[in-house]
Motif scaffolding. Structure first.
Motif, PDB file in Angstrom:
ATOM      1  N   GLY A   1     -56.593  76.461   8.187  1.00  0.00           N
ATOM      2  CA  GLY A   1     -57.104  77.807   8.409  1.00  0.00           C
ATOM      3  C   GLY A   1     -56.115  78.873   7.988  1.00  0.00           C
ATOM      4  O   GLY A   1     -54.900  78.669   8.025  1.00  0.00           O
TER       5      GLY A   1
ATOM      6  N   GLN B   1     -55.447  84.066  20.142  1.00  0.00           N
ATOM      7  CA  GLN B   1     -56.085  82.796  20.477  1.00  0.00           C
ATOM      8  C   GLN B   1     -55.274  82.036  21.528  1.00  0.00           C
ATOM      9  O   GLN B   1     -55.820  81.474  22.481  1.00  0.00           O
ATOM     10  CB  GLN B   1     -56.242  81.938  19.216  1.00  0.00           C
ATOM     11  CG  GLN B   1     -57.282  82.433  18.233  1.00  0.00           C
ATOM     12  CD  GLN B   1     -58.702  82.278  18.747  1.00  0.00           C
ATOM     13  OE1 GLN B   1     -59.001  81.381  19.538  1.00  0.00           O
ATOM     14  NE2 GLN B   1     -59.590  83.156  18.310  1.00  0.00           N
TER      15      GLN B   1
ATOM     16  N   ALA C   1     -61.666  78.285  14.915  1.00  0.00           N
ATOM     17  CA  ALA C   1     -62.145  76.930  14.651  1.00  0.00           C
ATOM     18  C   ALA C   1     -61.004  75.913  14.746  1.00  0.00           C
ATOM     19  O   ALA C   1     -61.198  74.790  15.232  1.00  0.00           O
ATOM     20  CB  ALA C   1     -62.784  76.871  13.263  1.00  0.00           C
TER      21      ALA C   1
ATOM     22  N   HIS D   1     -61.719  83.866  12.644  1.00  0.00           N
ATOM     23  CA  HIS D   1     -62.766  82.845  12.708  1.00  0.00           C
ATOM     24  C   HIS D   1     -62.209  81.461  12.338  1.00  0.00           C
ATOM     25  O   HIS D   1     -62.506  80.465  13.019  1.00  0.00           O
ATOM     26  CB  HIS D   1     -63.924  83.228  11.794  1.00  0.00           C
ATOM     27  CG  HIS D   1     -64.506  84.575  12.101  1.00  0.00           C
ATOM     28  ND1 HIS D   1     -65.156  84.855  13.278  1.00  0.00           N
ATOM     29  CD2 HIS D   1     -64.489  85.734  11.382  1.00  0.00           C
ATOM     30  CE1 HIS D   1     -65.545  86.117  13.286  1.00  0.00           C
ATOM     31  NE2 HIS D   1     -65.151  86.664  12.154  1.00  0.00           N
ATOM     32  N   GLU D   2     -61.407  81.414  11.285  1.00  0.00           N
ATOM     33  CA  GLU D   2     -60.817  80.144  10.883  1.00  0.00           C
ATOM     34  C   GLU D   2     -59.840  79.626  11.938  1.00  0.00           C
ATOM     35  O   GLU D   2     -59.806  78.430  12.233  1.00  0.00           O
ATOM     36  CB  GLU D   2     -60.118  80.288   9.531  1.00  0.00           C
ATOM     37  CG  GLU D   2     -61.093  80.515   8.373  1.00  0.00           C
ATOM     38  CD  GLU D   2     -60.415  80.493   7.016  1.00  0.00           C
ATOM     39  OE1 GLU D   2     -59.238  80.056   6.934  1.00  0.00           O
ATOM     40  OE2 GLU D   2     -61.061  80.894   6.029  1.00  0.00           O
TER      41      GLU D   2
ATOM     42  N   ASP E   1     -60.377  75.333  18.361  1.00  0.00           N
ATOM     43  CA  ASP E   1     -61.491  74.511  18.856  1.00  0.00           C
ATOM     44  C   ASP E   1     -61.251  73.035  18.540  1.00  0.00           C
ATOM     45  O   ASP E   1     -61.487  72.158  19.383  1.00  0.00           O
ATOM     46  CB  ASP E   1     -62.811  74.951  18.215  1.00  0.00           C
ATOM     47  CG  ASP E   1     -63.334  76.267  18.755  1.00  0.00           C
ATOM     48  OD1 ASP E   1     -62.865  76.722  19.820  1.00  0.00           O
ATOM     49  OD2 ASP E   1     -64.224  76.854  18.096  1.00  0.00           O
ATOM     50  N   ALA E   2     -60.800  72.772  17.313  1.00  0.00           N
ATOM     51  CA  ALA E   2     -60.589  71.389  16.884  1.00  0.00           C
ATOM     52  C   ALA E   2     -59.507  70.713  17.721  1.00  0.00           C
ATOM     53  O   ALA E   2     -59.622  69.536  18.081  1.00  0.00           O
ATOM     54  CB  ALA E   2     -60.207  71.357  15.400  1.00  0.00           C
TER      55      ALA E   2
END
Length: 248
Positions: free
Chosen positions: A66, A128, A76, A72-73, A79-80
């Motif tokens: 990312g 984040q 994600a 957004h990247e 999230d991963a």
């Protein structure tokens, strides 16, 4: 992304983790028993090779990608990590770029590119991390000791890294009550491709002699400081740790 099961180990995400200081940090934390998320922006092969090295030695690791400046990247990517390991305990942001030129001569496109990665990228990762790091965790930024040495040609780079330090200092106060430390490691001259690029042997030798230890730092030197802040240093918070061999 390489898949591994959830873990009871402490979990660390290292941005820019496939090379230079980031790679040394990943290797050091893996030796400390962390499960690692190795973040990369462009070099998937290097990140996956590092993951394979860790898992072959009995550790746990995944690779995530990312653009650090794209919320957004990076959302994600976080999230991963949570999906793979069940949560995140430590975030180390080593991703950064350096373009050197006198202030009078710097291409402003280079200024924008550097500030996008170093300032916006740090802010996005910090945002984040502030939302997701578990209690007892740590957020660690990487800056530079040049913020206090005022070297010519470093003006734009230092401006971006001074912002990195400020973000961490304020975030440490904003996370009051959450038992999360936020600190910055500020290396001196370290023998990485980022530092060595474009420098002749005389310049490199000058930097090596600038410290009382009379050598360049190695990525593992910085990784030791990061490991300290990621693990036992629970009473160190809202600080800049100058890891520079005594550079004035």
């Amino acid at each position: 992304m390489t898949s591994t099961p959830r873990t009871t180990r402490r979990v660390a995400l290292v941005t820019g983790g496939s090379g230079g200081i980031g790679k040394a940090v990943v290797e050091r934390l893996a030796a400390d028993g962390f499960a690692l998320a190795v973040h990369y922006a462009g070099n998937k092969a290097k990140a996956e090779a590092l993951v394979e090295e860790i898992t072959a030695a009995g550790g746990q690791a995944i690779a995530v990608s990312g653009d650090v400046a794209d919320e957004h990247e990076m959302g994600a990517a976080f999230d991963a990590v949570e999906t793979a390991f069940g949560g995140i305990d430590v975030v180390i942001n080593t991703a950064g770029i350096m373009v050197l030129a006198p202030i009078a001569d710097l291409d402003l496109d280079d200024l924008d590119r550097m500030h996008r990665t170093n300032i916006r990228g740090t802010f996005v990762v910090a945002q984040q991390a502030a939302r997701r790091v578990r209690r007892g965790g740590a957020i660690i930024n990487v800056s530079t000791s040049v913020t206090r040495t005022q070297l010519p040609a470093y003006g734009a780079y230092v401006a971006s890294k001074a912002a990195v330090q400020s973000i961490a200092l304020i975030l440490a106060r904003e996370l009051r009550g959450k038992d999360i430390t936020v600190n910055t490691v500020a290396p001196g001259p370290v023998a990485t491709p980022l530092f060595l690029e474009g420098k002749d042997e005389a310049t490199i030798a000058h930097f090596a002699q600038a410290t009382p230890l009379e050598r360049l730092g190695e990525p593992r030197d910085v990784a030791e400081s990061v490991a300290f802040l990621a693990g036992p240093a629970r009473w160190v918070n809202g600080q800049v740790l100058y890891t520079n061999g005594g550079l004035a």
